[in-house]
Design a protein around this motif. Structure first.
Motif, PDB file in Angstrom:
ATOM      1  N   PRO A 105     -12.055  26.226   1.014  1.00  0.00           N
ATOM      2  CA  PRO A 105     -13.228  25.525   1.552  1.00  0.00           C
ATOM      3  C   PRO A 105     -14.453  26.433   1.638  1.00  0.00           C
ATOM      4  N   ASP A 106     -15.629  25.813   1.622  1.00  0.00           N
ATOM      5  CA  ASP A 106     -16.847  26.582   1.900  1.00  0.00           C
ATOM      6  C   ASP A 106     -17.376  26.242   3.296  1.00  0.00           C
ATOM      7  N   LEU A 107     -16.680  25.293   3.985  1.00  0.00           N
ATOM      8  CA  LEU A 107     -17.011  24.942   5.362  1.00  0.00           C
ATOM      9  C   LEU A 107     -15.790  24.306   6.021  1.00  0.00           C
ATOM     10  N   ILE A 108     -15.533  24.708   7.266  1.00  0.00           N
ATOM     11  CA  ILE A 108     -14.427  24.140   8.046  1.00  0.00           C
ATOM     12  C   ILE A 108     -15.006  23.558   9.336  1.00  0.00           C
ATOM     13  N   VAL A 109     -14.566  22.357   9.698  1.00  0.00           N
ATOM     14  CA  VAL A 109     -15.032  21.712  10.925  1.00  0.00           C
ATOM     15  C   VAL A 109     -13.828  21.427  11.809  1.00  0.00           C
ATOM     16  N   THR A 110     -13.888  21.885  13.065  1.00  0.00           N
ATOM     17  CA  THR A 110     -12.742  21.740  13.952  1.00  0.00           C
ATOM     18  C   THR A 110     -13.213  21.613  15.398  1.00  0.00           C
ATOM     19  N   TYR A 111     -12.263  21.693  16.336  1.00  0.00           N
ATOM     20  CA  TYR A 111     -12.577  21.655  17.772  1.00  0.00           C
ATOM     21  C   TYR A 111     -12.725  23.071  18.316  1.00  0.00           C
ATOM     22  N   ASN A 112     -13.462  23.214  19.410  1.00  0.00           N
ATOM     23  CA  ASN A 112     -13.601  24.549  20.014  1.00  0.00           C
ATOM     24  C   ASN A 112     -12.316  24.998  20.711  1.00  0.00           C
ATOM     25  N   THR A 113     -11.347  24.094  20.826  1.00  0.00           N
ATOM     26  CA  THR A 113     -10.051  24.429  21.424  1.00  0.00           C
ATOM     27  C   THR A 113      -9.037  24.910  20.378  1.00  0.00           C
TER      28      THR A 113
END
Length: 301
Positions: A105-113
């Motif tokens: 990936p060139d970007l990962i989106v997740t939770y701060n947890t």
């Protein structure tokens, strides 16, 4: 003259090709700074080409913004709405960092947890959202800002407001302006009354439809947006209509109890059981399903 013309044409084509090549490289390496919920700034691609979404909540929103998603958390398959949207996209276990790395990936989106944040940041720029910080509209705006699609995100919000304004009028004209609605969730042997922004249809009912919450529910959920309640409190927390999110095929733990059967909502046939797999999400696709489903059930009952 012809002898001079041919080399000139070739030269123009070569220069054009070189120009296109440099644009591609520039676009590929073009970065922008995004400020995360914790205040930290992260360099992300202006136009990400390979996005992995580990925060299921954000998957539908990024999809609606025409983001090129190459991997998504396998939890999307719990929702029949999102399962269709991500057909053919690689499903990954958010706990297994190796499966994310393989997708380059060139970007990962997740939770701060997410406990693997440090490892994920070594793979690609990672944006970690605080789920509690954003309502569904603000959340979509942030996603639009992240991937350079703010106008598209705002258009969805404007269209949503227009549709739900009409829904609200239609529902209130039939049910009455003072009709109350509760959302009561049965989870892990505990029962909860949900607040105005806790998902499970709450944003649709209270924000978009503008329906009222029973006073006791409003007081109980004011601080944490939900409140654990005892079985004995269920009747006093029940509004004129009660929405109960449950896993598909499951029963409520209190479904056969007299204190539930004797509520006005049950007696009047004003209970609405909804699919937990869809309703815990508040992305544009899930919200639109919930909007149509709740409107139909409220008007039918």
């Amino acid at each position: 003259m012809k002898k001079l013309l041919i080399p000139l044409i070739v030269l123009v084509l070569v220069l054009a090709a070189c120009g296109n090549g440099s644009d591609d490289n520039g676009d590929k390496n073009d970065k922008t700074t995004y400020k995360q919920d914790d205040g930290k700034k992260v360099k992300v691609p202006k136009h990400p080409k390979r996005v992995v979404v580990l925060g299921t909540t954000y998957a539908g929103g990024l999809k609606q913004l025409d983001t090129n998603i190459v991997g998504v958390a396998n939890l999307v398959d719990d929702s029949k709405v999102l399962k269709k949207k991500f057909k053919g996209v690689k499903k990954v276990d958010p706990e297994k960092v190796e499966s994310v790395a393989k997708l380059k990936p060139d970007l990962i989106v997740t939770y701060n947890t997410d406990k693997n944040l440090k490892k994920l940041n070594k793979i690609a720029p990672t944006v970690a959202y605080d789920y509690q910080k954003h309502d569904y509209k603000d959340q979509h705006k942030e996603l639009g800002k992240l991937v350079g699609k703010e106008d598209k995100a705002q258009k969805w919000i404007d269209d949503w407001d227009k549709k739900t304004k009409n829904d609200s009028k239609e529902i209130k004209d039939k049910l009455g302006k003072d009709t109350t609605v509760s959302i009561i969730k049965d989870f892990d042997k505990k029962v909860y009354a949900l607040g105005k922004t806790y998902g499970h249809g709450s944003e649709v009912v209270y924000d978009s439809f503008g329906m009222k919450m029973p006073d006791k529910v409003e007081k109980a959920t004011k601080k944490n947006d939900l409140a654990e309640i005892s079985n004995e409190e269920i009747p006093e927390m029940a509004g004129d209509y009660v929405i109960t999110p449950v896993a598909k095929g499951s029963k409520l733990s209190f479904e056969d109890k007299d204190y539930w059967k004797n509520t006005d909502a049950v007696k009047n046939g004003h209970t609405i059981k909804v699919d937990e797999g869809i309703y815990w999400l508040n992305d544009p696709y899930s919200m639109d399903y919930e909007r149509k489903d709740l409107k139909k059930q409220l008007l039918d009952k």
